[in-house]
Scaffold this active site. Structure first.
Site, PDB file in Angstrom:
ATOM      1  N   ALA A 192     -41.539   6.109   8.041  1.00 45.30           N
ATOM      2  CA  ALA A 192     -41.558   6.957   7.607  1.00 45.30           C
ATOM      3  C   ALA A 192     -42.183   8.356   7.210  1.00 45.30           C
ATOM      4  CB  ALA A 192     -41.047   6.733   6.014  1.00 45.30           C
ATOM      5  N   LYS A 193     -41.777   9.182   6.501  1.00 37.55           N
ATOM      6  CA  LYS A 193     -42.900  10.584   7.250  1.00 37.55           C
ATOM      7  C   LYS A 193     -43.899  10.308   6.180  1.00 37.55           C
ATOM      8  CE  LYS A 193     -40.725  13.892   5.038  1.00 37.55           C
ATOM      9  NZ  LYS A 193     -39.351  15.022   4.974  1.00 37.55           N
ATOM     10  N   ARG A 194     -43.918  10.139   5.091  1.00 35.24           N
ATOM     11  CA  ARG A 194     -44.122   9.686   4.728  1.00 35.24           C
ATOM     12  C   ARG A 194     -46.177   9.044   4.323  1.00 35.24           C
ATOM     13  NH1 ARG A 194     -40.636   7.536   1.038  1.00 35.24           N
ATOM     14  NH2 ARG A 194     -40.680   5.936   1.153  1.00 35.24           N
ATOM     15  N   ASN A 195     -45.535   8.520   5.667  1.00 38.77           N
ATOM     16  CA  ASN A 195     -46.814   7.035   6.089  1.00 38.77           C
ATOM     17  C   ASN A 195     -46.690   7.802   7.574  1.00 38.77           C
ATOM     18  OD1 ASN A 195     -46.337   5.509   3.982  1.00 38.77           O
ATOM     19  ND2 ASN A 195     -44.519   4.061   4.717  1.00 38.77           N
ATOM     20  N   GLY A 196     -46.792   9.011   8.045  1.00 40.44           N
ATOM     21  CA  GLY A 196     -46.817   9.188   9.356  1.00 40.44           C
ATOM     22  C   GLY A 196     -46.197   9.585  10.398  1.00 40.44           C
TER      23      GLY A 196
END
Ligand code: GLU
Length: 290
Positions: A260-264
């Protein structure tokens, strides 16, 4: 062409990454295998976070992946009246209540609600009720903003229980759920159906659109499994048909965390610019070549 219709429904609040590609390609492949249709829907009710530039990037990424879809695409921000009508239907049945709480107050209410031994407050969901009429009137007179929440208690009373809320899982839920299952709409508590800021919320818009667009099978990640249960309840309350659901596994990065975006996770745009081909994306995702 068969009656099979599915959709990919991204929110233009960021760039797509491999997890999105997996959902979109899975839906597209399923439509092709069934001789049906694949629709694209832009879920942009959140005007505070949606950006035309992200929508343009989504279209570009999906076309690059080899997907095609009928145009014009349905853009939710252009259909607010449809969602307001559904909201009114639920409100007229006494199924909604106004919630004036701030996010902080909701979290505090959850933390102080009784929870069973070994049960973490963080996993407890919010269930509330309408305020006493005089307090509500006072807040309305002060023009305090409020959200509309669905009362599970009222929904249960109206439907005489949730036992008849069946749905067909053609893929797999997070705990391996498959085949005919009974929905458990309590998983997310009393959900918000109209946000304070934008006047509608995801579950309601998704259910209305899936019905309006004749979606026969929803293909999406298992992270939306709980959402499916809420949406099944809304279909029952609104008298809408229930599509079949095909939840797919979630992709994990090398660190074992969800892509996911928040996990890079890298965006599709970045992958493309680094020379990755659409065929390579399919291979990375474990999908058969197009
Ligand atoms: N806009 C939602 C998302 O991006 C769509 C989820 C759905 O498939 O209903 O997660």
């Amino acid at each position: 062409m068969s009656g099979y219709v599915t959709r990919f429904a991204p929110s233009p609040t960021g760039l797509l990454h491999l997890g999105h590609a997996y959902s979109a390609l899975s839906a597209f492949d399923a439509a092709r295998a069934a001789g049906g249709r694949f629709l694209l829907r832009i879920e942009d009710i959140d005007a505070t976070r949606s950006r035309p530039a992200f929508e343009a990037a989504i279209l570009e990424d999906l076309a690059w992946l080899g997907l095609s879809w009928p145009t014009p695409v349905r853009r939710q921000s252009e259909h607010m009246a449809d969602y307001q009508a559904a909201l009114a239907t639920l409100r007229d049945q006494g199924l909604l209540y106004r919630c004036f709480r701030t996010r902080r107050e909701v979290l505090d209410a959850i933390a102080s609600a009784p929870h069973g031994p070994g049960e973490d407050a963080a996993e407890t969901v919010f269930r509330g009720a309408a305020l006493p009429p005089d307090e509500e009137a006072a807040r309305l007179a002060e023009r305090q903003p409020f959200a509309w929440r669905l009362s599970l208690e009222r929904a249960q009373a109206v439907l005489g229980g949730f036992e008849s809320l069946s749905l067909e899982e053609a893929g797999q839920g997070p705990a391996g759920e498959h085949g005919p299952i009974t929905a458990d709409p309590g998983l997310e508590g009393d959900v918000i159906l109209a946000r304070k800021d934008v006047g509608v919320a995801y579950h309601l818009a998704a259910v209305v659109d899936d019905a309006l667009q004749g979606v026969s099978e929803v293909v999406r990640g298992a992270d939306l499994f709980a959402a499916t249960h809420v949406q099944r309840l809304l279909q029952a309350l609104l008298g809408l048909p229930t599509p079949r659901y095909r939840h797919h596994r979630l992709l994990l990065g090398e660190d074992g965390r969800r892509l996911a975006k928040r996990n890079g996770a890298p965006s599709l745009q970045a992958l493309r610019e680094s020379g990755v081909t659409p065929g390579r994306v399919r291979a990375l995702l474990g999908l058969a070549p197009a």
